[in-house]
Design a protein around this motif. Structure first.
Motif, mmCIF file in Angstrom:
data_model
loop_
_atom_site.group_PDB
_atom_site.id
_atom_site.type_symbol
_atom_site.label_atom_id
_atom_site.label_comp_id
_atom_site.label_asym_id
_atom_site.label_seq_id
_atom_site.Cartn_x
_atom_site.Cartn_y
_atom_site.Cartn_z
ATOM 1 N N ALA A 186 -8.012 4.052 -1.195
ATOM 2 C CA ALA A 186 -7.424 2.910 -1.261
ATOM 3 C C ALA A 186 -8.107 1.722 -0.973
ATOM 4 O O ALA A 186 -7.901 0.691 -1.571
ATOM 5 C CB ALA A 186 -6.064 3.096 -0.410
ATOM 6 N N SER A 187 -9.020 1.838 -0.259
ATOM 7 C CA SER A 187 -10.032 0.597 0.297
ATOM 8 C C SER A 187 -10.845 0.203 -1.064
ATOM 9 O O SER A 187 -11.014 -0.869 -1.155
ATOM 10 C CB SER A 187 -10.935 1.217 1.304
ATOM 11 N N ALA A 247 -7.525 6.707 2.756
ATOM 12 C CA ALA A 247 -7.630 5.508 3.116
ATOM 13 C C ALA A 247 -9.167 4.764 2.475
ATOM 14 O O ALA A 247 -9.280 3.696 2.013
ATOM 15 C CB ALA A 247 -8.044 5.392 4.768
ATOM 16 N N ASP A 265 -6.387 5.249 10.186
ATOM 17 C CA ASP A 265 -6.399 4.927 8.633
ATOM 18 C C ASP A 265 -5.646 3.953 8.297
ATOM 19 O O ASP A 265 -6.137 2.924 7.430
ATOM 20 C CB ASP A 265 -5.883 6.262 7.785
ATOM 21 N N PHE A 315 3.153 -1.068 4.256
ATOM 22 C CA PHE A 315 2.688 0.167 3.948
ATOM 23 C C PHE A 315 4.078 0.887 3.686
ATOM 24 O O PHE A 315 5.080 0.948 4.501
ATOM 25 C CB PHE A 315 2.176 0.925 5.171
ATOM 26 N N ILE A 331 0.945 -1.131 0.006
ATOM 27 C CA ILE A 331 0.048 0.010 -0.054
ATOM 28 C C ILE A 331 0.906 1.133 0.079
ATOM 29 O O ILE A 331 1.628 1.412 1.043
ATOM 30 C CB ILE A 331 -1.051 -0.194 1.271
ATOM 31 N N LEU A 373 -7.321 0.211 6.598
ATOM 32 C CA LEU A 373 -6.723 -0.575 5.415
ATOM 33 C C LEU A 373 -6.235 -1.982 5.764
ATOM 34 O O LEU A 373 -6.556 -2.634 4.909
ATOM 35 C CB LEU A 373 -5.627 0.589 4.872
ATOM 36 N N ALA A 375 -9.610 -3.362 5.877
ATOM 37 C CA ALA A 375 -10.153 -3.672 4.245
ATOM 38 C C ALA A 375 -9.625 -4.967 3.420
ATOM 39 O O ALA A 375 -10.080 -5.507 2.972
ATOM 40 C CB ALA A 375 -9.888 -2.495 3.648
ATOM 41 N N ILE A 394 -8.486 -2.029 -3.112
ATOM 42 C CA ILE A 394 -8.486 -3.268 -2.552
ATOM 43 C C ILE A 394 -9.609 -4.224 -2.754
ATOM 44 O O ILE A 394 -9.474 -5.262 -3.152
ATOM 45 C CB ILE A 394 -8.560 -3.144 -0.825
#
Lengths: 428, 614
Positions: A89-90, A86, A124, A112, A54, A128, A131, A93
């Motif tokens: 990015a989720s 977040a 956050d 990360f 990530i 993730l 997630a 995912i």
């Protein structure tokens, strides 16, 4: 403090050598809008470990040796700020889960990187991790790493991160010498390291790593010795050490050109590497990869091992690279475009390449010899095999490794990995 | 070619054959263009700059390589209609022989001098050649329209050189046309008409010979006696070979078929041959039916003075290079070549040239017209080596330098003439001395201009002498030279060794006193150019087995210390492919990998780019 965006994935502000980073992404084919992958690539999923990277593209300030495009949060707009990262990015995912489908294995590692992931609130990062778990399931004992700048975390934040399921932290130490940190434009003071490492231990992190940079202008052999000693004193499980590359277009490059700073030459860099290897080895840290040392196999960075062993990984975030079964792709670099793509329900991939069988062999050799575990000689082509004796004779490959059927490099060989790779790939 | 009503057999009394002698940039082509306009053979709207310079390279560089000629009808101020033949002469030291043949085709020469710059060495050399050929000289100052023009000063200078009154020097501007009709009238008045015998057996001098892919060889001739017609086969007197006379005509300025050319006339003849070596410049053409018995004087075979190896950078272009050289030779009787193999450079050709400019022009044509990419070895002259057992070797390539006991070595010598402002005399004398020059004379052409005469080894001139001369005189000096035999010298062959292996491409024949400097400079250059290898590489310069200079390339210690994570893999792989590609372009000398760029950089001595305005 303005938050700046770092435009490419996989390169922590934690200070890796930035070789090649100014280069534009490779040319590639344009990927389908929904990110669909060929069935042949998906079919390889069960055979490999699975990692999620990530990329958090924000930094508090810009380091003088870093040549990324940076943008302030205000400039980004379009919902691409750190505050919404977040959420965005989720969404990627979840897209990953759709693309990989029911055949996707549980996740072995999460990493990360950035940028400075610890600029995001711990909540956050926690969101993730959740997630990822929701989308794929985190395997029991999964390795979950974050990079952290020493000045960007405190005891409370580390405790929160540990509680959120992170197991490993990698601190961007770079140097123990203030004038070297100043040359690199780093914000922290050397005294910060013992504190953050102590907090991380107390918080219960299983693995603590530090990153070092050597060869900065003005860094003497003694400076480097002091940094290595200071790193060893922290009793880390893992150390990464990278030679500084002066990249065109950086403040550092301008200062070198103006003669304000003197670039370290290749022979000195080789000396520094040997110095590092000797010191770290004496402290019980063995090189398991060209630039990475660990106290034992359990302390190897399993996520990074995935890169070197050709595993599956999905890179989340602007500019992040992914690999599934011989298909590599990379996301659009700008956070705004990245965000817009995901909001529109589209894949943020900018381009992809399907690596040919011959090129997969090239990658296998190129990455395999970087590892202490070495490359099985059975994987070599007849032409590559023919070069092996010469590599041993010239002191680049370890004869004991060869006896065990693997090409593993001596220290001298690690310094000349490109030479070794070219020798093993005569048909390239 | 169009056929036109040009009556054959012009009365010799009405013919004037002349050329223009000028330095590059002094405006010869512009003046010639202006003459085409004034006489009406080219209408203003069809005028293109430098009409007579046909080759691209000539046009770009503003120099004339091959002579051209043009017929100009002119009603003079005496009211009669004359036929003027303007014969354009090549303007460079390498082509002295061609110049001399062009001059031999004329009775008069316009000495054209830039009114802002004065006379240059090249011009002076050609002027002397013209005077030797008994040509009537018409002195002219050009570019009188320029603000920097100093016509009084340079008229004085010219008057002193040719022995006339300053007032006799005409003043023109090729650019504006001022003075051009007066100049043509002066040509009619001063230049004597041809005085050949129109009834004698035909004798025509070939002053240029070019190859045309459609017509074969086209010769440009000046008929001295009798006439050349398409009714007779023509005969080349130097070879005794007879050929069909396919076409005869004049250039005005496009070709016009006339069927014959008679005494005094200048025009072209197409003899139906495929190769300029069958119709050489300077040869005498006669009629096969009624041949002349004596050749016109002055013919000689062109002799290469400078040799260099030409190699394709991409070895697979070798056949294409051979084909290209074959084609160029059709048009260039002075170019010689034979296959040669270099351990360092692969397959190529040892080529002989008239001089450095000739070399550069050939190389440029090969690259431009044939799309080849070439590397040329350092040029060298022809050496005569006498062994102790009195056997003799002619060495045109350092690789052929004999290894046994050498008794004497001879090298070609030239008479060099340098024209320069007096301020630079000291600097130039020092330079010439350092190049083994022997001062033969010094003449003041004017209060501030000097002519220095030296004898000097040609080998010293081809090695960056032009550049050195220019940098020491801020570009104000000019140079010309003529072969002047040979002289015995203390010459040695310096070899360059990489890890003990001789690199043939870097061997050089130099004077004993300069061997050390050559060795130090070449080993130093190579140390910078050759990348570090896995092992230490000694670079040595040696005379025979004696090492005179040494450098070391230390072994490489690291080639990678960078990270390689997920996002780096594709890039790293492509970088590797690129490195591999680079390796393929490397030549291996022993175990040492040398990039082609290193050869190119080490071989591109200053001489190869120095002669643009020699």
């Amino acid at each position: 403090m303005p938050i700046t965006w770092i435009g490419e994935a996989g390169h922590p502000a934690g200070g890796r050598t930035l070789e090649d980073m100014s280069a534009k992404p490779p040319e590639g084919q344009s990927p389908p809008a929904d990110g669909t992958l060929p069935a042949a690539a998906l079919a390889e999923l069960p055979r490999h470990a699975f990692g999620i990277y990530i990329h958090v593209p924000y930094c508090a300030t810009r380091c003088g040796y870093c040549d990324f495009n940076t943008y302030t949060a205000a400039e980004l707009g379009g919902g691409a700020s750190a505050a919404t990262f977040a959420t965005t990015a989720s969404a990627e995912i979840r897209l990953a889960a759709r693309v990989l489908g029911p055949g996707a294995p549980a996740v072995d590692t999460v990493f990360f990187g950035g940028g400075t992931p610890t600029l995001l609130p711990p909540a956050d990062l926690a969101a993730l991790v959740c997630a990822v778990d929701d989308a794929f399931g985190l395997r029991p004992g999964a390795e979950v790493t974050t990079e952290a700048n020493p000045e960007s975390v405190d005891a409370a934040a580390l405790e929160q991160l540990r509680a959120a399921g992170l197991t490993r932290v990698s601190f961007g130490m770079q140097s123990a010498r203030p004038h070297v940190l100043a040359a690199l434009d780093r914000q922290h003071t050397p005294g910060r390291l013992p504190d953050v490492v102590d907090w991380a231990r107390k918080a219960g992190f299983e693995q603590v790593s530090v990153d070092l940079i050597y060869g900065a202008p003005g860094e003497s052999e003694r400076d480097w010795a002091a940094s290595l000693d200071a790193a060893v004193d922290l009793a880390p499980d893992h150390v990464s050490a990278y030679a500084l590359t002066v990249e065109e277009g950086t403040k550092l490059a301008r200062r070198v050109r103006r003669g304000e700073l003197l670039e370290t030459d290749d022979d000195q860099l080789a000396d520094r590497y040997i110095q590092a290897d000797e010191t770290l080895q004496a402290a019980g840290l063995a090189a398991y990869e060209v630039s990475n040392w660990a106290s034992g196999p359990e302390a190897w960075c399993r996520h990074n091992m995935g890169y070197w062993r050709g595993a599956t990984w999905w890179g989340i975030g602007p500019g992040a690279h992914s690999h599934v079964g011989g298909v590599r792709w990379w996301n659009v670099r700008h956070p705004t475009e990245y965000t817009q793509r995901l909001r529109a329900g589209q894949s943020p991939a900018q381009a992809r390449e399907t690596v040919s069988p011959a090129d997969r062999h090239v990658e296998r050799v190129m990455l395999g010899v970087r590892l202490a575990e070495g490359l099985p000689v059975v994987e070599l082509t007849p032409g590559g095999l023919a070069a092996v004796d010469d590599l041993v004779a010239s002191g680049l490959a370890d004869p004991a490794g060869l006896a065990a059927g693997r090409i593993s490099l001596t220290r001298q060989g690690r310094l000349l990995t490109d030479t070794v790779v070219r020798a093993l790939l005569p048909d390239l | 070619m169009s056929s036109a009503p040009q009556a054959p057999g012009v009365d010799q009394a009405l013919i004037r054959n002349f050329c223009i002698i000028a330095h590059i940039d002094h405006g010869k082509s512009t003046l010639a263009d202006r003459m085409l306009g004034v006489t009406g053979v080219v209408e203003a709207r069809n005028m293109r700059a430098q009409y007579l310079d046909r080759m691209d390279i000539e046009r770009e560089r503003g120099i004339t390589i091959k002579a051209q000629n043009v017929r100009l009808p002119w009603k003079a101020d005496d009211g009669r209609d004359y036929v003027l033949h303007l014969i354009d002469t090549p303007g460079h030291v390498d082509f002295t022989y061609e110049v001399s043949r062009s001059l031999a085709a004329c009775e008069g020469a316009v000495l054209l001098v830039d009114a802002a710059q004065g006379i240059e060495a090249q011009t002076l050399a050609n002027l002397y050649l013209a005077i030797e050929n008994d040509l009537t000289i018409i002195p002219v100052l050009n570019k009188i329209d320029l603000p920097a023009a100093q016509p009084e000063k340079y008229a004085e200078e010219i008057a002193q050189i040719i022995g006339c009154e300053p007032s006799d020097v005409l003043r023109v501007s090729g650019k504006t046309g001022v003075g051009v009709p007066e100049l043509l009238n002066e040509v009619v008045r001063k230049v004597p008409p041809p005085a050949g015998d129109p009834n004698a057996p035909a004798r025509a001098m070939i002053f240029d010979s070019v190859y045309d892919i459609y017509r074969g060889v086209i010769t440009y001739v000046r008929v001295i006696d009798g006439s050349i017609t398409t009714r007779d086969r023509c005969l080349m007197m130097s070879t005794g070979a007879a050929h069909e006379t396919l076409e005869v005509g004049v250039i005005s300025p496009e070709p016009v078929v006339t069927g014959s050319l008679s005494a005094g006339e200048v025009g072209y003849v197409i003899p139906g041959v495929k190769d300029v070596r069958q119709a050489r410049v300077g040869d005498t053409m006669t009629s096969a039916r009624r041949p002349a018995t004596e050749m016109l004087g002055g013919y000689r075979d062109p002799l290469p003075m400078v040799y260099s190896g030409l190699y394709p950078i991409d070895g697979s272009e070798y056949p294409a290079l051979r084909e290209a050289l074959d084609k160029l030779q059709l048009n260039d009787a002075a170019l010689t070549f034979e296959p040669e193999t270099s351990a360092a450079l692969g397959f190529g050709f040892r080529c002989g040239f008239l001089g450095l400019l000739h070399l550069e022009i050939v190389r440029e044509r090969l690259e431009r017209e044939f799309g080849l990419t070439l590397i040329s070895t350092a040029p060298n002259v022809v050496y005569r080596v006498v062994m102790e057992d009195l056997t003799e070797h002619t060495v045109t390539n350092p690789s052929d330098w004999p290894s046994g006991k050498i008794s004497e070595v001879y090298e070609p010598i030239v008479n060099a003439m340098v024209l320069l402002p007096t301020d630079f005399v000291g600097a130039v004398m020092e330079l010439c001395q350092s190049r083994r020059g022997v001062l033969k004379g010094m003449d003041y052409l004017a209060a501030d201009r000097v002519e220095l005469k030296y004898t000097m080894p040609l080998g010293e001139i081809i090695f960056d002498f032009f550049d050195a001369l220019k940098s020491r005189t801020r570009g104000y000096a000019s140079l010309d030279y003529d072969p002047a035999g040979e002289s015995q010298s203390d010459l040695v062959k310096v070899d360059i060794l990489l890890q003990g292996e001789t690199v043939d491409a870097f061997s050089a024949i130099v004077h004993k006193d300069k061997a050390y400097a050559y060795g130090v400079s070449m080993t130093g250059k190579l140390r910078e150019l050759i990348p570090r290898q896995q092992f230490e590489v000694p670079i040595q310069a040696a005379i025979g087995s004696r090492i005179i200079a040494r450098e070391n390339i230390r072994a490489i210690r690291k080639d990678v210390l960078a990270k390689c994570y997920g996002g780096d893999i594709t890039r790293k792989r492509k970088l590797l492919e690129k490195q591999k590609e680079g390796k393929k372009r490397m030549k291996t000398i022993g175990r040492v990998e040398v990039p082609q760029e290193a050869f190119i950089a080490a071989l591109s001595n200053d001489a190869s780019k120095s002669n643009r305005s020699g």
